[in-house]
Structures are given as structure tokens and as C-alpha cells.
Write a protein that holds these residues in place. Structure first.
Motif, PDB file in Angstrom:
ATOM      1  N   LEU A  43       1.482  -1.145  -0.054  1.00 15.38           N
ATOM      2  CA  LEU A  43      -0.094  -0.283  -0.089  1.00 15.38           C
ATOM      3  C   LEU A  43       1.190   1.194  -0.366  1.00 15.38           C
ATOM      4  O   LEU A  43       0.720   1.984  -0.888  1.00 15.38           O
ATOM      5  CB  LEU A  43      -1.191  -0.049   1.357  1.00 15.38           C
ATOM      6  CG  LEU A  43      -2.052   0.828   1.451  1.00 15.38           C
ATOM      7  CD1 LEU A  43      -3.339   0.945  -0.205  1.00 15.38           C
ATOM      8  CD2 LEU A  43      -2.670   1.040   2.740  1.00 15.38           C
ATOM      9  N   GLY A  44       2.224   1.201   0.471  1.00 16.50           N
ATOM     10  CA  GLY A  44       3.403   2.383   0.638  1.00 16.50           C
ATOM     11  C   GLY A  44       3.515   2.817  -0.445  1.00 16.50           C
ATOM     12  O   GLY A  44       3.358   3.944  -0.188  1.00 16.50           O
ATOM     13  N   THR A  45       3.110   2.006  -1.321  1.00  9.36           N
ATOM     14  CA  THR A  45       3.899   2.511  -2.824  1.00  9.36           C
ATOM     15  C   THR A  45       2.321   2.736  -4.227  1.00  9.36           C
ATOM     16  O   THR A  45       2.501   3.192  -4.480  1.00  9.36           O
ATOM     17  CB  THR A  45       4.987   0.979  -3.784  1.00  9.36           C
ATOM     18  OG1 THR A  45       3.958  -0.021  -3.316  1.00  9.36           O
ATOM     19  CG2 THR A  45       6.193   1.530  -2.882  1.00  9.36           C
ATOM     20  N   ALA A  46       1.396   2.450  -3.553  1.00 10.66           N
ATOM     21  CA  ALA A  46      -0.257   2.634  -4.087  1.00 10.66           C
ATOM     22  C   ALA A  46      -0.893   3.899  -4.208  1.00 10.66           C
ATOM     23  O   ALA A  46      -0.827   4.898  -2.656  1.00 10.66           O
ATOM     24  CB  ALA A  46      -0.979   1.714  -4.148  1.00 10.66           C
ATOM     25  N   ALA A  47      -1.315   4.533  -4.790  1.00  6.00           N
ATOM     26  CA  ALA A  47      -2.089   5.825  -4.321  1.00  6.00           C
ATOM     27  C   ALA A  47      -3.609   5.043  -4.000  1.00  6.00           C
ATOM     28  O   ALA A  47      -3.578   3.980  -3.711  1.00  6.00           O
ATOM     29  CB  ALA A  47      -2.395   6.453  -5.577  1.00  6.00           C
ATOM     30  N   PHE A  48      -3.394   6.017  -2.354  1.00  7.74           N
ATOM     31  CA  PHE A  48      -4.860   5.771  -1.568  1.00  7.74           C
ATOM     32  C   PHE A  48      -4.711   6.793  -0.902  1.00  7.74           C
ATOM     33  O   PHE A  48      -3.789   8.058  -0.519  1.00  7.74           O
ATOM     34  CB  PHE A  48      -4.230   4.595  -0.775  1.00  7.74           C
ATOM     35  CG  PHE A  48      -3.347   5.355   0.296  1.00  7.74           C
ATOM     36  CD1 PHE A  48      -3.634   5.349   1.424  1.00  7.74           C
ATOM     37  CD2 PHE A  48      -1.921   4.672   0.794  1.00  7.74           C
ATOM     38  CE1 PHE A  48      -2.691   5.577   3.133  1.00  7.74           C
ATOM     39  CE2 PHE A  48      -1.009   4.915   1.830  1.00  7.74           C
ATOM     40  CZ  PHE A  48      -1.707   5.653   3.351  1.00  7.74           C
ATOM     41  N   ASP A 101      -8.517  -4.415  -7.859  1.00 11.29           N
ATOM     42  CA  ASP A 101      -7.976  -3.399  -9.185  1.00 11.29           C
ATOM     43  C   ASP A 101      -5.976  -3.131  -8.859  1.00 11.29           C
ATOM     44  O   ASP A 101      -5.790  -2.226 -10.018  1.00 11.29           O
ATOM     45  CB  ASP A 101      -8.681  -2.415  -8.681  1.00 11.29           C
ATOM     46  CG  ASP A 101     -10.052  -2.621  -9.255  1.00 11.29           C
ATOM     47  OD1 ASP A 101     -10.377  -3.679 -10.329  1.00 11.29           O
ATOM     48  OD2 ASP A 101     -10.606  -1.365  -9.135  1.00 11.29           O
ATOM     49  N   ARG A 102      -5.328  -2.761  -7.582  1.00 11.15           N
ATOM     50  CA  ARG A 102      -4.249  -2.401  -7.715  1.00 11.15           C
ATOM     51  C   ARG A 102      -3.027  -3.933  -7.799  1.00 11.15           C
ATOM     52  O   ARG A 102      -2.680  -4.109  -7.714  1.00 11.15           O
ATOM     53  CB  ARG A 102      -4.419  -1.710  -6.726  1.00 11.15           C
ATOM     54  CG  ARG A 102      -4.449  -2.414  -5.015  1.00 11.15           C
ATOM     55  CD  ARG A 102      -3.371  -1.691  -4.354  1.00 11.15           C
ATOM     56  NE  ARG A 102      -3.818  -2.852  -2.683  1.00 11.15           N
ATOM     57  CZ  ARG A 102      -2.518  -2.625  -2.299  1.00 11.15           C
ATOM     58  NH1 ARG A 102      -1.259  -2.614  -2.701  1.00 11.15           N
ATOM     59  NH2 ARG A 102      -2.409  -3.237  -1.031  1.00 11.15           N
ATOM     60  N   GLY A 103      -4.123  -4.963  -7.425  1.00 14.86           N
ATOM     61  CA  GLY A 103      -3.430  -6.200  -7.191  1.00 14.86           C
ATOM     62  C   GLY A 103      -2.574  -6.112  -6.126  1.00 14.86           C
ATOM     63  O   GLY A 103      -2.273  -7.207  -6.017  1.00 14.86           O
ATOM     64  N   ALA A 104      -3.476  -6.309  -5.276  1.00 19.22           N
ATOM     65  CA  ALA A 104      -2.839  -6.462  -4.066  1.00 19.22           C
ATOM     66  C   ALA A 104      -2.977  -8.371  -3.527  1.00 19.22           C
ATOM     67  O   ALA A 104      -3.641  -8.847  -4.323  1.00 19.22           O
ATOM     68  CB  ALA A 104      -3.725  -5.786  -3.181  1.00 19.22           C
TER      69      ALA A 104
END
Length: 422
Positions: free
Chosen positions: A90-95, A254-257
Motif C-alpha cells: 500500500l505504501g507504493t500505491a495511491a490511496f 484493482d491494484r493487484g494486491a
């Protein structure tokens, strides 16, 4: 709206080794982390064993200011949250920070710092009227458990709802359940959740000594925690934290987690019966189990593994056995069940989250952790409590349960999303 909450990140600080991999290695090897207490001189106490963490806060990246400001339990929570966020990606994803919340459970709060501060302001108990001038300027933060949620929010950049759930020994399940509900009802898209406790302190030992709840197997600390064993004589105090990243399922996909599990169902009940006593029939816990299964659209036969409360007190173990028989029916005898408290002790409010972590790892690896020290089963605890050795077992749905003082009973169902109702 059909929003579903899934676990995408896990962080663990547990006795025997910090980090998820060390935790899982300890459990699957059936090693016990209980030992004679080293955090302070426990020589005057009835029970002198516990499951401690060898924890270096600076080594885990905490600054001198954070170490000074935070109680040990808060430090655990922040380190665990950072691991969980890193694990989730999550730290590298836009949230959206405004759609990201925190829900942290704790049964004991900042008990270690409060204990040490009282010793200072009372001149080691010699003053009837304490001298506040000697108190730390951070003492207020220790008196207010909400500081745990605040610290985690600061550490992770969460600006949504921030809550501390304190329901005794069910806190670790209840905090995660609350987080899942906030995602389901649309209040948040991401939740940093779990529980933390560092209760190994003189006041905690004295309290449990008074009611004779803890083990006195002081000469055999590694064998002291023995849930469901005929020779058990009480639980072993522990400490630790487990923190998770929960996300709404669609956004996570959607973010491939990587998705560990869905919080498919949960429920809690209370019996209003006795502060420390339990009814032997386990009715309230059985009702929580049934309600959690109903919410998860899962039958008892769909449960592959039960992560037991398994505290190691005769009263609790028999109560839980009765509840599982009542809640799962005939399937209770066909289901592997185990208690990780046999290895990491009972860390009060945080252990429910540690048991969630063990459950999702059991699902990931299809391995059931054992109940260590279970050599002579109590005849009244006659279910399959997976003694001594871990077991390979297909595990797609886990039931995890918790029982707390005051008659609180909680249950949670964890499933693979593709096995849950759409």
C-alpha cells in the motif's frame, strides 16, 4: 452495495521472534517461547514465567523521541503497522488518507509505563500522596488508550476514523471486526487494524496471582502453557501485537494486491454471568459462532480449522470445548483445533489478533499449527486439538474464537474470497 473487507498485509511482533516469518516458523515447529521473566525481578510473585519479546525499539526504526513518548505496547503497534503496510504494498500505491482509518485493540493499555510511573511518583510506593512533579510529561498519553490509534495513524498517514477497542481478551478480534464493518458500510476503503498489549508488569502479575489464574510451573517455563492438557494449572502471560491492512475487495483486486483472506463473518455475545466465571455449557460462545457462520454464509461443515482461545485454564478449556460442540455440531469432532497460546502465551487483548495472523498463515500454507505441551488430554476436552506437531491440512475457511473476562465471547470467520458468497 456489496462491499467486502479483505486482509492484504500482515505485521507481527510475537514472543520467540519478531516479524511474520519468525512467528510462523515458531508455530509450525511447535516451539514454545515461554521462559522465566527477565523484564523485572519477579522473584516475589506466585507465577514467575511469561512469554516475552526480545525487542529493540531502535533496531526496529523507532526514534529516541518515539521511544520516550510511547509505551512498549504502542511501540509494538507502530512497528507492526509499518510491517503490515510494507507487506501490503500500500505504501507504493495511491490511496486516499481521508478514506484510510485505524482500529487498534488493547486489553491492558499502557500498563508497563503506568506501573513504572507510579513507582516514580510514589517513591516506590512509600508515599501515600504521590508527587506529580516527578511524572513524565507524556503520562497523559499513557492514561488515554486512544494514543495507540493516534500513533498508528501518524505512522501510516491515515486520516480517517481512528478508534481503540478495549473489550478485554476479545479486543484483538473485536478491533478487526470493527475495521471490517467500517469498510463494509462505506466509511473507509482501507483500515490499519489489529491489537497490541505489553502487560508483563508487576501490577499485572499481582492481579492474576490474586485470582490464581496463571501457571505456577516456574521450574518448567517451556512446559507451563498447556491448553487442554490434564496437567495444566493456568495460563502463561504473554505480550505482542499483530496488525493488518484491510481493504475493500474490489479496490484490492484493482491494484493487484495479494489477498490473504476475507473477514467473512463475525459476532460477539456477552453472558452477564460473572466477572471471571463461565457457564459450563458454552452457550454464549456457541451463539457467537453460529451468528458469525451465518453472516459468512458458511455451514459448520465448511470450517476447515478452528483457532481456539485455549487459554490453559481448566474452566476456559472445558467451556470452549462445550461451545465448539454446540456451535459446530458433529463437525466439531472432525475439525482440527489448536491453541497457539501454548507457544506464545496469553497476551490478553492482543492475542486475538495474533490468532488471526496464525489463521491467515494457516490458510496460505495449508498447515495447522499444533497445541504444544498437549501430552495428556483432559478427558473433558475430547476434540482434535492437534497435539505437539503441526499438520498439513487443506485450509480455506478458519473459525477463530475469543473469550474474555466479564463474559465476553467473540467469533470470526476467515475465508478465501472465492469461497465466500458474492
Amino acid at each position: 452495495m456489496n462491499r467486502r473487507a479483505v486482509i492484504t498485509g500482515v505485521g507481527v511482533l510475537a514472543p520467540g521472534g519478531t516479524g511474520v516469518q519468525n512467528f510462523w516458523d515458531l508455530l509450525t515447529e511447535g516451539r514454545t517461547a515461554t521462559r522465566r521473566i527477565t523484564l523485572f525481578d519477579a522473584g516475589s510473585f506466585r507465577s514467575r514465567v511469561a512469554a516475552e519479546i526480545d525487542f529493540d525499539p531502535a533496531g526496529h526504526g523507532l526514534t529516541p523521541q518515539e521511544i520516550q513518548r510511547m509505551d512498549r505496547a504502542a511501540q509494538f503497534a507502530v512497528v507492526g503497522a509499518r510491517e503490515a503496510v510494507a507487506d501490503s504494498g500500500l505504501g507504493t500505491a495511491a490511496f486516499d488518507p481521508h478514506r484510510t482509518g485505524v482500529s487498534i485493540g488493547s486489553g491492558a493499555g499502557a500498563v508497563r509505563r503506568l506501573d513504572s510511573e507510579y513507582r516514580v511518583v510514589s517513591d516506590d510506593g512509600r508515599l501515600d500522596l504521590v508527587d506529580h512533579a516527578y511524572a513524565s510529561r507524556h503520562l497523559y498519553r499513557q492514561c488515554v488508550p486512544s494514543s495507540f490509534a493516534v500513533e498508528v495513524a501518524w505512522a501510516t498517514g491515515a486520516e480517517g476514523p481512528a478508534t481503540v477497542v478495549s473489550t478485554g481478551c476479545t479486543s484483538g478480534l473485536d478491533a478487526v471486526a470493527h475495521a471490517a464493518d467500517l469498510i463494509r458500510d462505506g466509511t473507509a476503503d482501507v483500515m490499519i487494524t489489529g491489537a497490541t498489549d505489553a502487560p508483563i508488569s508487576p501490577i499485572t502479575l499481582a492481579s492474576f496471582d490474586a485470582i490464581k489464574a496463571t501457571s505456577t510451573r516456574n521450574d518448567e517455563p517451556r512446559a507451563a502453557s498447556r491448553p487442554f492438557d490434564a496437567d495444566r494449572d493456568g495460563f502463561v502471560l504473554g505480550e505482542g501485537a499483530a496488525v493488518f491492512v484491510l481493504e475493500e475487495l474490489t479496490g484490492a483486486r484493482d491494484r493487484g494486491a495479494r489477498i490473504y483472506a476475507e473477514i467473512a463473518g463475525h459476532a460477539t455475545r456477552s453472558n452477564g454471568f460473572h466477572m471471571t466465571g463461565l457457564r459450563p455449557d458454552g452457550r454464549e460462545l456457541a451463539e457467537a459462532i453460529t451468528a458469525a457462520l451465518d453472516e459468512a454464509h458458511t455451514s459448520p461443515e465448511g470450517v476447515d480449522y478452528v483457532s481456539a482461545h485455549g487459554s490453559g485454564t481448566p474452566q476456559n478449556d472445558r467451556h470452549e470445548t462445550a461451545a465448539l460442540k454446540r456451535g459446530l455440531g458433529a463437525h466439531a469432532r472432525r475439525t482440527p483445533i489448536s491453541s497457539i497460546k501454548s507457544m506464545v502465551g496469553h497476551s490478553l487483548g492482543s492475542v486475538g489478533s495474533l490468532e488471526i495472523a496464525a489463521s491467515v498463515l494457516a490458510m496460505r500454507h495449508h498447515v495447522v499449527p499444533p497445541t504444544a505441551n498437549l501430552h495428556t488430554p483432559d478427558p473433558e476436552c475430547d476434540l482434535d486439538y492437534v497435539p505437539i506437531t503441526a499438520r498439513e491440512h487443506r485450509t480455506d475457511t478458519v473459525l477463530t474464537v475469543a473469550s474474555g473476562f466479564g463474559g465476553l465471547q467473540s467469533a470470526m470467520v476467515l475465508s478465501r474470497p472465492d469461497r465466500s458468497a458474492a
